[in-house]
Design a protein around this motif. Structure first.
Motif, mmCIF file in Angstrom:
data_model
loop_
_atom_site.group_PDB
_atom_site.id
_atom_site.type_symbol
_atom_site.label_atom_id
_atom_site.label_comp_id
_atom_site.label_asym_id
_atom_site.label_seq_id
_atom_site.Cartn_x
_atom_site.Cartn_y
_atom_site.Cartn_z
ATOM 1 N N SER A 197 100.542 19.189 -20.068
ATOM 2 C CA SER A 197 101.129 20.505 -19.805
ATOM 3 C C SER A 197 100.826 20.991 -18.398
ATOM 4 C CB SER A 197 100.600 21.524 -20.824
ATOM 5 O OG SER A 197 99.241 21.853 -20.565
ATOM 6 N N TYR A 218 96.558 23.368 -29.085
ATOM 7 C CA TYR A 218 97.297 22.099 -29.049
ATOM 8 C C TYR A 218 97.249 21.311 -30.349
ATOM 9 C CZ TYR A 218 97.923 22.816 -24.074
ATOM 10 O OH TYR A 218 98.291 23.338 -22.851
ATOM 11 N N ARG A 278 97.267 16.447 -24.442
ATOM 12 C CA ARG A 278 98.411 17.364 -24.385
ATOM 13 C C ARG A 278 98.197 18.454 -23.343
ATOM 14 N NH1 ARG A 278 99.281 17.875 -30.995
ATOM 15 N NH2 ARG A 278 100.565 15.990 -31.205
ATOM 16 N N HIS A 279 96.961 18.912 -23.219
ATOM 17 C CA HIS A 279 96.668 19.930 -22.210
ATOM 18 C C HIS A 279 96.884 19.388 -20.809
ATOM 19 C CE1 HIS A 279 94.779 23.181 -20.081
ATOM 20 N NE2 HIS A 279 93.797 22.412 -19.653
ATOM 21 N N ALA A 306 94.146 16.771 -28.194
ATOM 22 C CA ALA A 306 94.339 18.112 -27.638
ATOM 23 C C ALA A 306 94.235 18.103 -26.121
ATOM 24 C CB ALA A 306 93.309 19.073 -28.237
#
Length: 356
Positions: free
Chosen positions: A331, A275, A327-328, A324
């Motif tokens: 998702s 990410y 964003r994970h 990171a």
């Protein structure tokens, strides 16, 4: 439509009330222990019980290298274990012991049943309840197995600290020997037990499989209770059985947890590389996504730019991890937070320019 912002005021109020409740329960527990072991025993017990705590807390925090949990949640977890979990366990275990005594009319049998049956069920439930609350209430701060083990360790360390006050205080002249036994030879017992629950919840948090989400948490709690019961049973049978349990069960279980943590940390490193691939230079990405790389990066900035450089390097690593993991989570279907993402991006680039 913009994602609804969490009510931070209400959340902070709930955490404050929970902390106050845990503190009150802890004070009541100390009063009960003091009434049992006397003032001198209470003082000795508190000193010996608190001595190893900073070391083990530091170890837990060191493990949580990639995305350190919010200090206030770690504090609440520790206070829950030291206050609410111990107080509730004290009451329930006392009640269950009286039931066992009424059923057996044998004080020794009632004590053994209390240690083998009541203590594992009650104590792992009261400690585990904190983890379940964090899992459902602070889901964004509970990303996987590492988080589960860290929160479990904090709860268990608080619990063990208060529990040990009674053991050390009641030991009298043997307090030193009891300290060696509980504080040096088996200090990880409660963290190890409760880590089973943390692993179960952490596995559920990071998995996309419905059956893992459904089964892992209760199986983790069951494993915690079973390990706790086995440990207490061995101590009830004979010292040789306890030593055998230590060598054949406890130590291998601790090694297994360490291996699980290594795999979990490797997974988090891969998430950071994925990410942040378009955000950082290859050299920075390599350092940010490795535990030892992060440590080396901070040390290098300390010697190159002094304490302020070290502080900024830690902030830089933290911002990279938060970006990171944000964003994970997005998702995986969590509500996106573009404002926070832009803020973290800006902070990351600002800190990087200051560190160059």
């Amino acid at each position: 439509m913009a994602a609804k912002k969490p009510n931070r005021g209400a959340s902070g109020c709930c955490l404050g009330c929970l902390s106050l409740l845990a503190l009150s329960a802890g004070m009541l527990t100390l009063l009960l222990i003091g009434a049992s072991v006397g003032a001198d025993g209470l003082v000795v017990g508190m000193i010996l019980a608190c001595l190893p705590v900073p070391f083990y807390v530091g170890l837990a925090l060191w493990i949580d290298r990639y995305e350190p949990e919010p200090p206030h949640l770690l504090l609440v977890a520790f206070m829950w274990g030291a206050g609410l979990a111990v107080f509730a366990s004290y009451l329930l275990n006392t009640f269950n012991s009286s039931v066992f005594f009424e059923a057996t009319h044998d004080a020794a049998a009632a004590s053994a049943l209390g240690g083998i049956i009541s203590a594992p069920l009650v104590e792992e439930s009261t400690k585990g309840l904190c983890l379940f609350l964090l899992f459902f209430w602070k889901r964004k701060e509970f990303d996987g197995i590492v988080d589960g083990v860290v929160y479990a360790t904090m709860v268990a360390l608080g619990f063990a600290m208060t529990e040990n006050i009674q053991y050390y205080g009641a030991a009298g002249e043997s307090a030193g020997a009891v300290f060696v036994l509980r504080g040096m030879l088996s200090p990880y017992s409660h963290p190890l037990f409760t880590s089973m629950t943390g692993i179960g919840l952490g596995w559920a948090a990071q998995s996309d499989r419905w059956y893992v989400k459904l089964l892992a948490p209760p199986l983790g709690l069951l494993a915690a209770m079973t390990l706790h019961a086995t440990w207490n049973l061995s101590a009830t049978i004979h010292i040789d059985a306890w030593l055998a349990s230590y060598v054949l069960i406890m130590f291998p279980a601790a090694v297994c947890v360490a291996i699980i943590l290594l795999f979990a940390l490797a997974r988090e490193g891969r998430l950071l590389r994925h990410y942040l691939a378009n955000e950082l230079t290859p050299d920075d990405l390599k350092k940010v996504s490795s535990v030892w790389g992060r440590i080396g990066y901070s040390i290098a900035k300390f010697f190159k730019k002094g304490p302020l450089g070290w502080l900024r390097s830690e902030q830089y690593l933290q911002a990279a991890s938060e970006l990171a993991f944000l964003r994970h989570r997005t998702s995986r279907g969590f509500p996106p937070d573009p404002d926070q993402e832009q803020e973290l991006q800006a902070r990351l680039h600002q800190l990087r320019s200051q560190l160059q």
